[in-house]
Design an enzyme around this catalytic site. Structure first.
Site, PDB file in Angstrom:
ATOM      1  N   ASP A 115       0.830  -1.211   0.000  1.00  0.00           N
ATOM      2  CA  ASP A 115       0.000   0.000   0.000  1.00  0.00           C
ATOM      3  C   ASP A 115       0.864   1.261   0.000  1.00  0.00           C
ATOM      4  OD1 ASP A 115      -2.453   1.248  -0.136  1.00  0.00           O
ATOM      5  OD2 ASP A 115      -2.751   1.315   2.033  1.00  0.00           O
ATOM      6  N   LYS A 137       1.958   4.636  -1.080  1.00  0.00           N
ATOM      7  CA  LYS A 137       1.348   5.777  -1.758  1.00  0.00           C
ATOM      8  C   LYS A 137       1.723   7.048  -1.013  1.00  0.00           C
ATOM      9  CE  LYS A 137      -3.047   4.895   0.640  1.00  0.00           C
ATOM     10  NZ  LYS A 137      -4.487   4.616   0.472  1.00  0.00           N
ATOM     11  N   ASN A 150       0.608   7.490   2.627  1.00  0.00           N
ATOM     12  CA  ASN A 150       1.180   6.615   3.653  1.00  0.00           C
ATOM     13  C   ASN A 150       2.652   6.903   3.933  1.00  0.00           C
ATOM     14  OD1 ASN A 150      -1.199   5.332   4.142  1.00  0.00           O
ATOM     15  ND2 ASN A 150      -0.743   3.509   2.945  1.00  0.00           N
ATOM     16  N   ASP A 182       1.100   2.960   8.426  1.00  0.00           N
ATOM     17  CA  ASP A 182      -0.061   2.166   8.024  1.00  0.00           C
ATOM     18  C   ASP A 182       0.325   0.832   7.384  1.00  0.00           C
ATOM     19  OD1 ASP A 182      -2.534   1.206   7.459  1.00  0.00           O
ATOM     20  OD2 ASP A 182      -3.238   2.969   6.368  1.00  0.00           O
ATOM     21  N   THR A 188      -4.260   0.352  -3.487  1.00  0.00           N
ATOM     22  CA  THR A 188      -4.934   1.540  -4.022  1.00  0.00           C
ATOM     23  C   THR A 188      -4.772   1.524  -5.538  1.00  0.00           C
ATOM     24  OG1 THR A 188      -4.414   2.763  -1.997  1.00  0.00           O
ATOM     25  CG2 THR A 188      -5.052   4.064  -3.932  1.00  0.00           C
TER      26      THR A 188
END
Length: 361
Positions: A189, A191, A194, A207, A226
């Protein structure tokens, strides 16, 4: 031998063989009251036991020891608040609903999250998670508070960033990814939202809700992430490995250099028939070395894609760049950015003044 003596001997046989003692013990334990008293009470409830052993029932700290300053964010399972302890030290406190976690079948997910973050949080570019425990209805996760905000906010404020700044940011993220992968963790994840920046402008990955223990070289097939950052093999619903994190790094690198994400929501979808769109070209202001790096990271084939720190250090974009200095936090992206911003503002002011002077003449 008389009949009486025979009877006496016969009556002794069960005693000699232990049958009478067995009957007495059986009669004793067959009584309902004794049977009930032999039951052992279970020390914790089921809703507590399913979160063991990761979430202890008792911890040397409790929620009462923290004072809530403000709510940072709210998610599917609960909320995150900025808190301070009795000594004034700042933390981020995440409080999750057990009922919601159970309803979403996310027990293993949240247990993996705290274990991965607590075991890997000593890395300089990963947020530490020193405390976590449970109550009857909630889970509590305490992480180090990062004051600099999201990389997304920096990106929104400045737009395309100079390559020297991007080098430091990408290098810090890559060092964290390399550490996680070697520890047997796939992040999944990565991105802009984060990635936080600490007080000195260094990257802090947060996260770990979608992170998973995965031995390096192995594959998994859970469809998560995502959309705009997901690698083509995930979108095609095929098994994938740690290489998907390097694709996400390529998306971030493109965004920082170009000022926009390479793919819109409308251009990506999760389907076995998904055909990746062509990666947009970087603007003319970007160097050939930067364009080469994007091409290596955003390669559709995961076997060809750049997917190791060793290979990243060898590309022309990082020629004569010291990853050791980055690891030791000797250089800061924010300091370079402030210098660049100041120079750019000064240049714009001079250009505006010259323009105005020209009009007056």
């Amino acid at each position: 031998m008389s009949t009486r003596s025979k009877s006496s001997v016969g009556s002794c046989i069960p005693e000699l063989l232990g049958f009478n003692a067995f009957r007495r013990r059986s009669n004793k334990y067959n009584k309902s009251e004794d049977f009930g008293s032999s039951k052992t009470p279970w020390p914790v409830s089921f809703i507590e036991s399913i979160f063991f052993p990761e979430f202890k029932k008792k911890c040397h700290v409790t929620a009462l020891e923290f004072q809530v300053v403000e709510t940072i964010s709210k998610g599917a399972f609960g909320k995150v608040s900025k808190v301070i302890d009795s000594e004034g030290k700042e933390y981020a406190l995440k409080i999750l609903s057990k009922a919601q976690i159970i309803a979403d079948n996310a027990i293993k997910q949240v247990k993996d999250e705290v274990m991965i973050q607590s075991m890997c949080g000593h890395h300089p570019f990963i947020v530490n998670c020193p405390f976590f425990w449970q109550s009857k209805k909630q889970l509590f996760i305490v992480s180090t508070f990062i004051p600099g905000g999201e990389l997304l906010r920096l990106w929104n404020n400045y737009g395309p960033l100079p390559e020297e700044v991007v080098k430091i940011i990408i290098a810090e993220i890559a060092l964290a990814l390399d550490f996680l992968h070697n520890a047997g963790v796939i992040y999944r994840d990565l991105k802009l939202e984060n990635i936080l920046l600490d007080a000195d402008g260094h990257v802090q990955i947060i996260d770990f809700g979608l992170a998973k223990w995965l031995k390096y070289g192995s594959r998994t097939n859970t469809m998560c992430g995502t959309l705009q950052y997901m690698a083509p093999e995930i979108l095609r619903m095929k098994p994938y490995n740690h290489s998907v994190d390097w694709w996400s790094l390529g998306v971030i690198c493109f965004s920082l250099l170009q000022g926009s994400l390479p793919f819109d929501d409308s251009e990506v979808s999760m389907s076995p028939e998904y055909e990746p769109v062509e990666v947009p070209r970087l603007g003319a202001n970007c160097s050939p070395a930067a364009k080469d790096l994007i091409g290596r990271l955003l390669t559709t084939d995961p076997e060809i894609r750049l997917h190791t720190l060793y290979r990243l250090q060898g590309v022309s974009f990082f020629h004569k760049f010291s990853f050791k200095d980055v690891q030791e936090k000797k250089i800061s992206s924010v300091e370079l950015l402030k210098s660049w911003s100041s120079t750019r503002t000064s240049a714009i002011s001079q250009q505006t003044a010259s323009s105005l002077n020209g009009k007056e003449v």
